[in-house]
Design a protein around this motif. Sequence first.
Motif, short mmCIF file in Angstrom:
data_model
loop_
_atom_site.label_atom_id
_atom_site.label_comp_id
_atom_site.label_asym_id
_atom_site.label_seq_id
_atom_site.Cartn_x
_atom_site.Cartn_y
_atom_site.Cartn_z
N LYS A 70 0.96 -1.33 -0.25
CA LYS A 70 -0.11 0.10 -0.18
C LYS A 70 0.70 1.10 0.04
CE LYS A 70 -3.88 -2.30 2.23
NZ LYS A 70 -4.85 -2.24 1.27
N SER A 71 1.99 1.24 -0.31
CA SER A 71 2.91 2.45 -0.31
C SER A 71 2.78 3.00 -1.61
CB SER A 71 4.47 1.76 -0.30
OG SER A 71 4.65 1.11 -1.61
N PHE A 72 3.39 4.06 -1.81
CA PHE A 72 3.40 4.98 -2.97
C PHE A 72 3.86 4.23 -4.23
CE2 PHE A 72 5.30 8.11 -5.90
CZ PHE A 72 4.18 8.95 -6.32
N ASN A 73 4.81 3.27 -4.03
CA ASN A 73 5.30 2.38 -5.20
C ASN A 73 4.17 1.45 -5.61
OD1 ASN A 73 7.68 3.42 -5.57
ND2 ASN A 73 8.55 2.22 -3.79
N GLY A 74 3.50 0.89 -4.70
CA GLY A 74 2.33 -0.09 -4.78
C GLY A 74 1.19 0.88 -5.53
N ALA A 75 0.60 1.92 -5.32
CA ALA A 75 -0.09 2.64 -5.94
C ALA A 75 0.16 3.08 -7.38
CB ALA A 75 -0.41 4.16 -4.98
N LEU A 76 1.61 3.35 -7.51
CA LEU A 76 1.99 3.78 -8.95
C LEU A 76 1.81 2.23 -9.78
CD1 LEU A 76 5.10 5.69 -8.46
CD2 LEU A 76 3.15 6.60 -9.25
N THR A 77 2.16 1.25 -9.15
CA THR A 77 1.93 -0.02 -9.94
C THR A 77 0.54 -0.28 -10.26
OG1 THR A 77 3.72 -1.01 -8.78
CG2 THR A 77 2.35 -2.38 -9.60
N GLU A 78 -0.36 -0.03 -9.19
CA GLU A 78 -1.71 -0.29 -9.73
C GLU A 78 -2.41 0.79 -10.72
OE1 GLU A 78 -4.37 -0.60 -6.46
OE2 GLU A 78 -2.93 -1.58 -5.13
N ALA A 79 -1.79 1.99 -10.60
CA ALA A 79 -2.33 3.09 -11.55
C ALA A 79 -1.83 2.68 -12.86
CB ALA A 79 -1.78 4.39 -11.12
N ILE A 80 -0.53 2.43 -13.02
CA ILE A 80 0.14 1.97 -14.26
C ILE A 80 -0.80 0.76 -15.01
CG2 ILE A 80 1.94 1.09 -15.62
CD1 ILE A 80 3.81 2.84 -13.61
N ARG A 81 -0.86 -0.15 -14.17
CA ARG A 81 -1.41 -1.43 -14.66
C ARG A 81 -3.19 -1.07 -15.04
NH1 ARG A 81 -1.33 -4.60 -10.12
NH2 ARG A 81 -3.55 -3.78 -9.62
N ASP A 82 -3.68 -0.25 -14.15
CA ASP A 82 -5.04 0.02 -14.37
C ASP A 82 -5.04 0.74 -15.81
OD1 ASP A 82 -5.95 -1.42 -12.16
OD2 ASP A 82 -6.32 0.37 -10.83
N THR A 83 -4.41 1.67 -15.97
CA THR A 83 -4.21 2.71 -17.18
C THR A 83 -4.13 1.61 -18.38
OG1 THR A 83 -3.37 4.55 -15.94
CG2 THR A 83 -3.20 4.53 -18.34
N LEU A 84 -2.95 0.92 -18.36
CA LEU A 84 -2.95 -0.07 -19.64
C LEU A 84 -4.10 -0.90 -19.92
CD1 LEU A 84 0.87 -1.37 -18.79
CD2 LEU A 84 -0.04 0.11 -20.73
N VAL A 85 -4.53 -1.45 -18.86
CA VAL A 85 -5.77 -2.43 -19.03
C VAL A 85 -6.91 -1.54 -19.84
CG1 VAL A 85 -7.54 -3.59 -18.04
CG2 VAL A 85 -5.41 -4.17 -17.46
N THR A 86 -7.28 -0.42 -18.91
CA THR A 86 -8.34 0.62 -19.76
C THR A 86 -7.99 1.08 -21.22
OG1 THR A 86 -8.68 1.56 -17.31
CG2 THR A 86 -9.20 2.60 -19.24
N LYS A 87 -6.86 0.98 -21.46
CA LYS A 87 -6.38 1.28 -22.96
C LYS A 87 -6.36 -0.05 -23.77
CE LYS A 87 -4.49 5.82 -22.06
NZ LYS A 87 -5.52 6.54 -22.61
N GLU A 88 -6.81 -1.07 -23.16
CA GLU A 88 -6.91 -2.33 -24.00
C GLU A 88 -5.68 -2.88 -24.22
OE1 GLU A 88 -9.80 -2.27 -27.06
OE2 GLU A 88 -11.50 -1.57 -25.72
N HIS A 89 -4.71 -2.61 -23.27
CA HIS A 89 -3.25 -3.21 -23.55
C HIS A 89 -3.33 -4.55 -22.34
CE1 HIS A 89 -1.83 -0.10 -26.11
NE2 HIS A 89 -2.45 0.85 -25.41
#
Length: 66
Positions: free
Chosen positions: A13-32
């Motif tokens: 739940k650190s900042f690094n963890g939040a960045l990981t989730e945000a990047i993953r979610d952004t990629l998936v949202t853009k159908e990658h």
Amino acid sequence: MHGFIARAHHEPKSFNGALTEAIRDTLVTKEHKASNSDLYTMDVNPAPCRPLSDFDQKTLRLKTKF
């Protein structure tokens, strides 16, 4: 596109963890595709397997060729 995220942090739940989730979610949202590895939970040793004296201290490249 396939994104690969490598993270090495002891607190999910650190900042690094939040960045990981945000990047993953952004990629998936853009159908990658997205995959990630948590190097901390995999017990990866970050220390080099060669002594530091084998590396040029200015360039961090091996002094000798194989």
